[in-house]
Design a protein around this motif. Structure first.
Motif, PDB file in Angstrom:
ATOM      1  N   ALA A 165      -7.574  -5.325  -1.244  1.00 17.41           N
ATOM      2  CA  ALA A 165      -6.676  -4.195  -0.992  1.00 17.41           C
ATOM      3  C   ALA A 165      -7.395  -3.111  -0.189  1.00 17.41           C
ATOM      4  CB  ALA A 165      -6.158  -3.637  -2.309  1.00 17.41           C
ATOM      5  N   ALA A 166      -8.668  -2.870  -0.500  1.00 18.71           N
ATOM      6  CA  ALA A 166      -9.451  -1.900   0.273  1.00 18.71           C
ATOM      7  C   ALA A 166      -9.569  -2.333   1.730  1.00 18.71           C
ATOM      8  CB  ALA A 166     -10.830  -1.743  -0.349  1.00 18.71           C
ATOM      9  N   LEU A 167      -9.685  -3.635   1.944  1.00 18.25           N
ATOM     10  CA  LEU A 167      -9.739  -4.189   3.304  1.00 18.25           C
ATOM     11  C   LEU A 167      -8.457  -3.860   4.072  1.00 18.25           C
ATOM     12  CD1 LEU A 167     -11.544  -6.316   5.006  1.00 18.25           C
ATOM     13  CD2 LEU A 167      -9.929  -8.005   4.137  1.00 18.25           C
ATOM     14  N   LEU A 168      -7.308  -4.064   3.421  1.00 17.94           N
ATOM     15  CA  LEU A 168      -6.032  -3.799   4.076  1.00 17.94           C
ATOM     16  C   LEU A 168      -5.827  -2.310   4.343  1.00 17.94           C
ATOM     17  CD1 LEU A 168      -3.759  -6.255   2.062  1.00 17.94           C
ATOM     18  CD2 LEU A 168      -4.569  -6.537   4.404  1.00 17.94           C
ATOM     19  N   LEU A 169      -6.244  -1.473   3.405  1.00  9.29           N
ATOM     20  CA  LEU A 169      -6.108  -0.031   3.604  1.00  9.29           C
ATOM     21  C   LEU A 169      -7.000   0.440   4.756  1.00  9.29           C
ATOM     22  CD1 LEU A 169      -4.786   2.590   2.636  1.00  9.29           C
ATOM     23  CD2 LEU A 169      -6.719   2.871   1.053  1.00  9.29           C
ATOM     24  N   THR A 170      -8.181  -0.123   4.857  1.00  7.24           N
ATOM     25  CA  THR A 170      -9.082   0.232   5.953  1.00  7.24           C
ATOM     26  C   THR A 170      -8.496  -0.174   7.292  1.00  7.24           C
ATOM     27  OG1 THR A 170     -10.981  -0.036   4.490  1.00  7.24           O
ATOM     28  CG2 THR A 170     -11.425  -0.069   6.847  1.00  7.24           C
TER      29      THR A 170
ATOM     30  N   LEU B 157       0.860  -1.177   0.000  1.00  2.00           N
ATOM     31  CA  LEU B 157       0.000   0.000   0.000  1.00  2.00           C
ATOM     32  C   LEU B 157       0.900   1.231   0.000  1.00  2.00           C
ATOM     33  CD1 LEU B 157      -2.507  -1.118   2.788  1.00  2.00           C
ATOM     34  CD2 LEU B 157      -2.626  -1.614   0.331  1.00  2.00           C
ATOM     35  N   GLU B 158       0.847   2.020  -1.060  1.00  2.00           N
ATOM     36  CA  GLU B 158       1.736   3.173  -1.181  1.00  2.00           C
ATOM     37  C   GLU B 158       0.916   4.438  -1.334  1.00  2.00           C
ATOM     38  OE1 GLU B 158       5.396   4.681  -4.034  1.00  2.00           O
ATOM     39  OE2 GLU B 158       5.120   2.534  -3.647  1.00  2.00           O
ATOM     40  N   GLN B 159       1.112   5.361  -0.394  1.00  2.00           N
ATOM     41  CA  GLN B 159       0.386   6.622  -0.433  1.00  2.00           C
ATOM     42  C   GLN B 159       1.123   7.641  -1.292  1.00  2.00           C
ATOM     43  OE1 GLN B 159      -0.308   8.460   3.372  1.00  2.00           O
ATOM     44  NE2 GLN B 159      -1.596  10.081   2.528  1.00  2.00           N
ATOM     45  N   TYR B 160       0.351   8.361  -2.107  1.00  2.00           N
ATOM     46  CA  TYR B 160       0.886   9.440  -2.931  1.00  2.00           C
ATOM     47  C   TYR B 160       0.337  10.772  -2.423  1.00  2.00           C
ATOM     48  CZ  TYR B 160       2.869   6.032  -6.106  1.00  2.00           C
ATOM     49  OH  TYR B 160       3.628   5.011  -6.636  1.00  2.00           O
TER      50      TYR B 160
ATOM     51  N   GLY C 147       5.306  -7.889  -8.170  1.00  3.24           N
ATOM     52  CA  GLY C 147       4.529  -7.869  -6.931  1.00  3.24           C
ATOM     53  C   GLY C 147       3.441  -6.823  -6.955  1.00  3.24           C
ATOM     54  N   TRP C 148       2.514  -6.940  -6.027  1.00  2.00           N
ATOM     55  CA  TRP C 148       1.307  -6.114  -5.995  1.00  2.00           C
ATOM     56  C   TRP C 148       1.592  -4.693  -5.511  1.00  2.00           C
ATOM     57  CZ3 TRP C 148      -3.737  -4.726  -6.106  1.00  2.00           C
ATOM     58  CH2 TRP C 148      -4.636  -5.612  -6.714  1.00  2.00           C
ATOM     59  N   LEU C 149       0.958  -3.697  -6.166  1.00  2.00           N
ATOM     60  CA  LEU C 149       1.005  -2.309  -5.708  1.00  2.00           C
ATOM     61  C   LEU C 149      -0.406  -1.744  -5.660  1.00  2.00           C
ATOM     62  CD1 LEU C 149       2.368   0.421  -5.041  1.00  2.00           C
ATOM     63  CD2 LEU C 149       2.494   0.829  -7.518  1.00  2.00           C
ATOM     64  N   TYR C 150      -0.794  -1.202  -4.510  1.00  2.00           N
ATOM     65  CA  TYR C 150      -2.052  -0.467  -4.360  1.00  2.00           C
ATOM     66  C   TYR C 150      -1.682   0.977  -4.086  1.00  2.00           C
ATOM     67  CZ  TYR C 150      -7.019   0.118  -3.179  1.00  2.00           C
ATOM     68  OH  TYR C 150      -8.353   0.490  -3.170  1.00  2.00           O
TER      69      TYR C 150
END
Length: 224
Positions: free
Chosen positions: A173-178, A117-120, A137-140
């Motif tokens: 991914a939304a679950l992990l960000l939450t 999870l990478e914040q911009y 690998g995965w990037l959100y």
């Protein structure tokens, strides 16, 4: 001949967009993992669901390249289609509720596969991201649209070697960000999909969205 239901999950408020999902409600022609994996690869959706027990909601989830114990948009879609109070992927029982135009599932963050999870700094930066090369690998990627209101802009790059360059809407991914942010979110992902989330008791998280049904097609017509 088996029919394949094609759903669009996490649609926007205008009913457009959403992540395409294939659902095989009668999987007897695909009795094992090898045949299911082959069909999922041929269909090319980010996920395909096989319904092994429509009354108990027992489902089996595949990407074009692997089997998943849990995935968000397939379970929201299957729950909507089967109209059940719970669905049962390999990860565990997932409770379902309907709230107007939204279908909600209750899940746990530890069920989701790892995601970076990478914040911009801005929505513009997220929108301008190029598609990365496969196999990394995965990037959100996400940024606040309105932090006070919990509104997020996101894009998801599986970086898999199975032809999926960017996922339109990804519940896991939304679950992990939450879980990371510890608050309810209203996520706009991809071209205009909408994912709603809300933390619940005992570490659970609800994921909600709109689902629409495309015209069912014979499974055989998708096979060469």
């Amino acid at each position: 001949m088996n029919e394949l239901d094609v759903l669009h999950v996490f649609c926007g408020g205008d009913g457009r967009h959403g992540n395409a999902l294939g659902v095989v409600r009668d999987p007897r022609a695909f009795p094992d993992q090898a045949s299911r994996q082959a069909l999922a690869a041929e269909l090319g959706f980010s996920e395909t669901v096989f319904v092994d027990d429509p009354e108990r909601g027992v489902v089996d989830i595949y990407t074009p390249g692997l089997r998943l114990p849990f995935a968000g948009h397939p379970l929201v879609g299957a729950a909507w289609l089967l109209d059940l109070e719970a669905v049962n992927p390999p990860a565990g029982e997932v409770w379902v509720r309907q709230d107007g135009e939204f279908t909600w599932i209750t899940a746990r963050a530890e069920w989701a596969p790892p995601r970076r999870l990478e914040q911009y700094a801005s929505v513009a930066e997220v929108d301008a991201l190029p598609a990365p090369p496969p196999g990394e690998g995965w990037l959100y990627a996400w940024a606040w649209q309105d932090e006070a209101a919990g509104r997020v802009r996101a894009r998801a790059f599986p970086r898999r070697d199975d032809g999926i360059v960017e996922d339109e809407a990804t519940g896991a991914a939304a679950l992990l960000l939450t879980e990371r942010l510890g608050r309810a979110l209203n996520i706009t992902q991809g071209r205009g999909s909408q994912i709603l989330t809300a933390p619940g008791p005992d570490g659970t998280i609800e994921i909600g969205g709109r689902v629409r049904l495309a015209i069912p097609v014979p499974v055989a017509s998708t096979r060469r």
